[in-house]
Motif scaffolding. Structure first.
Motif, PDB file in Angstrom:
ATOM      1  N   THR A   2       5.616 -38.466  25.276  1.00  0.00           N
ATOM      2  CA  THR A   2       5.749 -37.349  24.350  1.00  0.00           C
ATOM      3  C   THR A   2       6.069 -36.074  25.119  1.00  0.00           C
ATOM      4  O   THR A   2       5.772 -35.961  26.299  1.00  0.00           O
ATOM      5  N   LYS A   3       6.660 -35.131  24.426  1.00  0.00           N
ATOM      6  CA  LYS A   3       6.985 -33.842  25.032  1.00  0.00           C
ATOM      7  C   LYS A   3       6.194 -32.765  24.300  1.00  0.00           C
ATOM      8  O   LYS A   3       6.277 -32.671  23.070  1.00  0.00           O
ATOM      9  N   PRO A   4       5.429 -31.955  25.043  1.00  0.00           N
ATOM     10  CA  PRO A   4       4.689 -30.871  24.385  1.00  0.00           C
ATOM     11  C   PRO A   4       5.630 -29.972  23.604  1.00  0.00           C
ATOM     12  O   PRO A   4       6.761 -29.707  24.027  1.00  0.00           O
ATOM     13  N   PHE A   5       5.164 -29.536  22.460  1.00  0.00           N
ATOM     14  CA  PHE A   5       5.843 -28.554  21.627  1.00  0.00           C
ATOM     15  C   PHE A   5       7.109 -29.079  20.941  1.00  0.00           C
ATOM     16  O   PHE A   5       7.823 -28.329  20.309  1.00  0.00           O
ATOM     17  N   GLU A   6       7.405 -30.367  21.060  1.00  0.00           N
ATOM     18  CA  GLU A   6       8.574 -30.933  20.393  1.00  0.00           C
ATOM     19  C   GLU A   6       8.149 -31.497  19.039  1.00  0.00           C
ATOM     20  O   GLU A   6       7.313 -32.403  18.973  1.00  0.00           O
ATOM     21  N   VAL A   7       8.751 -30.985  17.974  1.00  0.00           N
ATOM     22  CA  VAL A   7       8.437 -31.451  16.630  1.00  0.00           C
ATOM     23  C   VAL A   7       8.869 -32.913  16.503  1.00  0.00           C
ATOM     24  O   VAL A   7       9.952 -33.298  16.972  1.00  0.00           O
ATOM     25  N   HIS A   8       8.019 -33.734  15.882  1.00  0.00           N
ATOM     26  CA  HIS A   8       8.346 -35.146  15.706  1.00  0.00           C
ATOM     27  C   HIS A   8       9.657 -35.272  14.948  1.00  0.00           C
ATOM     28  O   HIS A   8       9.953 -34.490  14.045  1.00  0.00           O
ATOM     29  N   GLU A   9      10.444 -36.258  15.294  1.00  0.00           N
ATOM     30  CA  GLU A   9      11.780 -36.440  14.720  1.00  0.00           C
ATOM     31  C   GLU A   9      11.785 -36.498  13.195  1.00  0.00           C
ATOM     32  O   GLU A   9      12.768 -36.123  12.566  1.00  0.00           O
ATOM     33  N   SER A  10      10.682 -36.933  12.592  1.00  0.00           N
ATOM     34  CA  SER A  10      10.610 -37.015  11.133  1.00  0.00           C
ATOM     35  C   SER A  10      10.368 -35.650  10.493  1.00  0.00           C
ATOM     36  O   SER A  10      10.617 -35.476   9.305  1.00  0.00           O
ATOM     37  N   GLY A  11       9.833 -34.709  11.277  1.00  0.00           N
ATOM     38  CA  GLY A  11       9.455 -33.408  10.727  1.00  0.00           C
ATOM     39  C   GLY A  11       8.165 -33.459   9.934  1.00  0.00           C
ATOM     40  O   GLY A  11       7.696 -32.452   9.415  1.00  0.00           O
ATOM     41  N   ALA A  12       7.583 -34.649   9.835  1.00  0.00           N
ATOM     42  CA  ALA A  12       6.363 -34.839   9.047  1.00  0.00           C
ATOM     43  C   ALA A  12       5.145 -34.243   9.738  1.00  0.00           C
ATOM     44  O   ALA A  12       5.152 -33.973  10.935  1.00  0.00           O
ATOM     45  N   LEU A  13       4.091 -34.097   8.965  1.00  0.00           N
ATOM     46  CA  LEU A  13       2.803 -33.709   9.514  1.00  0.00           C
ATOM     47  C   LEU A  13       2.072 -34.965   9.961  1.00  0.00           C
ATOM     48  O   LEU A  13       2.162 -36.017   9.313  1.00  0.00           O
ATOM     49  N   LEU A  14       1.357 -34.862  11.074  1.00  0.00           N
ATOM     50  CA  LEU A  14       0.685 -35.999  11.685  1.00  0.00           C
ATOM     51  C   LEU A  14      -0.793 -35.699  11.893  1.00  0.00           C
ATOM     52  O   LEU A  14      -1.187 -34.536  12.047  1.00  0.00           O
ATOM     53  N   HIS A  15      -1.602 -36.742  11.938  1.00  0.00           N
ATOM     54  CA  HIS A  15      -3.035 -36.613  12.200  1.00  0.00           C
ATOM     55  C   HIS A  15      -3.438 -37.724  13.168  1.00  0.00           C
ATOM     56  O   HIS A  15      -3.270 -38.906  12.857  1.00  0.00           O
ATOM     57  N   GLY A  16      -3.946 -37.341  14.349  1.00  0.00           N
ATOM     58  CA  GLY A  16      -4.401 -38.316  15.335  1.00  0.00           C
ATOM     59  C   GLY A  16      -5.904 -38.507  15.255  1.00  0.00           C
ATOM     60  O   GLY A  16      -6.655 -37.536  15.157  1.00  0.00           O
ATOM     61  N   THR A  17      -6.354 -39.750  15.315  1.00  0.00           N
ATOM     62  CA  THR A  17      -7.772 -40.079  15.166  1.00  0.00           C
ATOM     63  C   THR A  17      -8.017 -41.489  15.690  1.00  0.00           C
ATOM     64  O   THR A  17      -7.078 -42.187  16.071  1.00  0.00           O
ATOM     65  N   LYS A  18      -9.271 -41.912  15.682  1.00  0.00           N
ATOM     66  CA  LYS A  18      -9.600 -43.307  15.961  1.00  0.00           C
ATOM     67  C   LYS A  18     -10.020 -44.028  14.679  1.00  0.00           C
ATOM     68  O   LYS A  18     -10.290 -45.224  14.698  1.00  0.00           O
ATOM     69  N   ALA A  19     -10.070 -43.320  13.576  1.00  0.00           N
ATOM     70  CA  ALA A  19     -10.472 -43.921  12.303  1.00  0.00           C
ATOM     71  C   ALA A  19      -9.420 -44.915  11.827  1.00  0.00           C
ATOM     72  O   ALA A  19      -8.221 -44.641  11.880  1.00  0.00           O
ATOM     73  N   ASP A  20      -9.872 -46.071  11.366  1.00  0.00           N
ATOM     74  CA  ASP A  20      -8.991 -47.115  10.842  1.00  0.00           C
ATOM     75  C   ASP A  20      -8.819 -46.874   9.344  1.00  0.00           C
ATOM     76  O   ASP A  20      -9.697 -47.195   8.547  1.00  0.00           O
ATOM     77  N   LEU A  21      -7.691 -46.279   8.976  1.00  0.00           N
ATOM     78  CA  LEU A  21      -7.439 -45.881   7.595  1.00  0.00           C
ATOM     79  C   LEU A  21      -6.200 -46.584   7.058  1.00  0.00           C
ATOM     80  O   LEU A  21      -5.482 -47.245   7.806  1.00  0.00           O
ATOM     81  N   SER A  22      -5.942 -46.418   5.780  1.00  0.00           N
ATOM     82  CA  SER A  22      -4.800 -47.064   5.128  1.00  0.00           C
ATOM     83  C   SER A  22      -3.968 -46.057   4.359  1.00  0.00           C
ATOM     84  O   SER A  22      -4.470 -44.993   3.965  1.00  0.00           O
ATOM     85  N   VAL A  23      -2.720 -46.405   4.119  1.00  0.00           N
ATOM     86  CA  VAL A  23      -1.863 -45.578   3.273  1.00  0.00           C
ATOM     87  C   VAL A  23      -2.557 -45.396   1.927  1.00  0.00           C
ATOM     88  O   VAL A  23      -3.093 -46.348   1.353  1.00  0.00           O
ATOM     89  N   GLY A  24      -2.581 -44.165   1.454  1.00  0.00           N
ATOM     90  CA  GLY A  24      -3.245 -43.833   0.202  1.00  0.00           C
ATOM     91  C   GLY A  24      -4.625 -43.235   0.400  1.00  0.00           C
ATOM     92  O   GLY A  24      -5.130 -42.545  -0.486  1.00  0.00           O
ATOM     93  N   ASP A  25      -5.254 -43.501   1.546  1.00  0.00           N
ATOM     94  CA  ASP A  25      -6.554 -42.888   1.831  1.00  0.00           C
ATOM     95  C   ASP A  25      -6.386 -41.380   1.931  1.00  0.00           C
ATOM     96  O   ASP A  25      -5.299 -40.872   2.238  1.00  0.00           O
ATOM     97  N   VAL A  26      -7.479 -40.670   1.679  1.00  0.00           N
ATOM     98  CA  VAL A  26      -7.459 -39.214   1.708  1.00  0.00           C
ATOM     99  C   VAL A  26      -8.465 -38.713   2.736  1.00  0.00           C
ATOM    100  O   VAL A  26      -9.618 -39.158   2.756  1.00  0.00           O
ATOM    101  N   LEU A  27      -8.018 -37.821   3.595  1.00  0.00           N
ATOM    102  CA  LEU A  27      -8.902 -37.142   4.548  1.00  0.00           C
ATOM    103  C   LEU A  27      -9.389 -35.865   3.888  1.00  0.00           C
ATOM    104  O   LEU A  27      -8.591 -35.125   3.305  1.00  0.00           O
ATOM    105  N   VAL A  28     -10.688 -35.613   3.969  1.00  0.00           N
ATOM    106  CA  VAL A  28     -11.256 -34.391   3.403  1.00  0.00           C
ATOM    107  C   VAL A  28     -12.261 -33.807   4.391  1.00  0.00           C
ATOM    108  O   VAL A  28     -12.854 -34.538   5.188  1.00  0.00           O
TER     109      VAL A  28
END
Length: 139
Positions: A2-28
């Motif tokens: 990875t390169k610091p300060f380089e926006v991911h190619e998708s432009g999407a927002l990302l969340h890094g964690t160790k939690a095992d989650l699924s599509v549709g789950d909500v972080l609060v």
């Protein structure tokens, strides 16, 4: 790598964690923080850079492998004060936080982590801040 300060190619927002989650789950907010033993998080943190999300996945508390989720916030975002204008002028890490729910819409599985040396250097630096009472998270 990875390169610091380089926006991911998708432009999407990302969340890094160790939690095992699924599509549709909500972080609060209100659950144990990824950082700081026994601390509840008042915000959900997201970033547009893969590098920042990788650090989040690698440094998060907990067991298991790091994960990086593609997320969509359901409310307003604000700059993350833990990095914005404190560690870096402006917000080059494109890191944000919210008190609103953040929905998981996908997962990036082909990311590459930092080298063992980089990871140890970061952990040593964080441990030093902790020893000196400077490991403050503005949440």
């Amino acid at each position: 790598m990875t390169k610091p300060f380089e926006v991911h190619e998708s432009g999407a927002l990302l969340h890094g964690t160790k939690a095992d989650l699924s599509v549709g789950d909500v972080l609060v907010p209100g659950y144990l923080s990824n950082y700081g033993v026994g601390r509840l998080a008042n915000h959900v943190y997201v970033t547009q850079t893969l590098d920042a999300a990788v650090w989040g996945a690698e440094l998060a508390l907990g067991e298991g492998r790091g994960r990086i989720y593609i997320v969509e916030p359901e409310g307003a975002l604000e700059d993350d004060p833990n990095v914005t204008d404190k560690k870096f002028p402006g917000n080059p890490t494109r890191s944000y936080r919210t008190r609103e729910p953040v929905r998981i819409v996908g997962e990036i599985t082909d990311w590459v982590g930092h080298s063992p040396e980089q990871l140890q250097t970061m952990r040593d630096g964080l441990a030093d801040l902790e020893r000196r009472g400077l490991a403050v998270i503005y949440d």
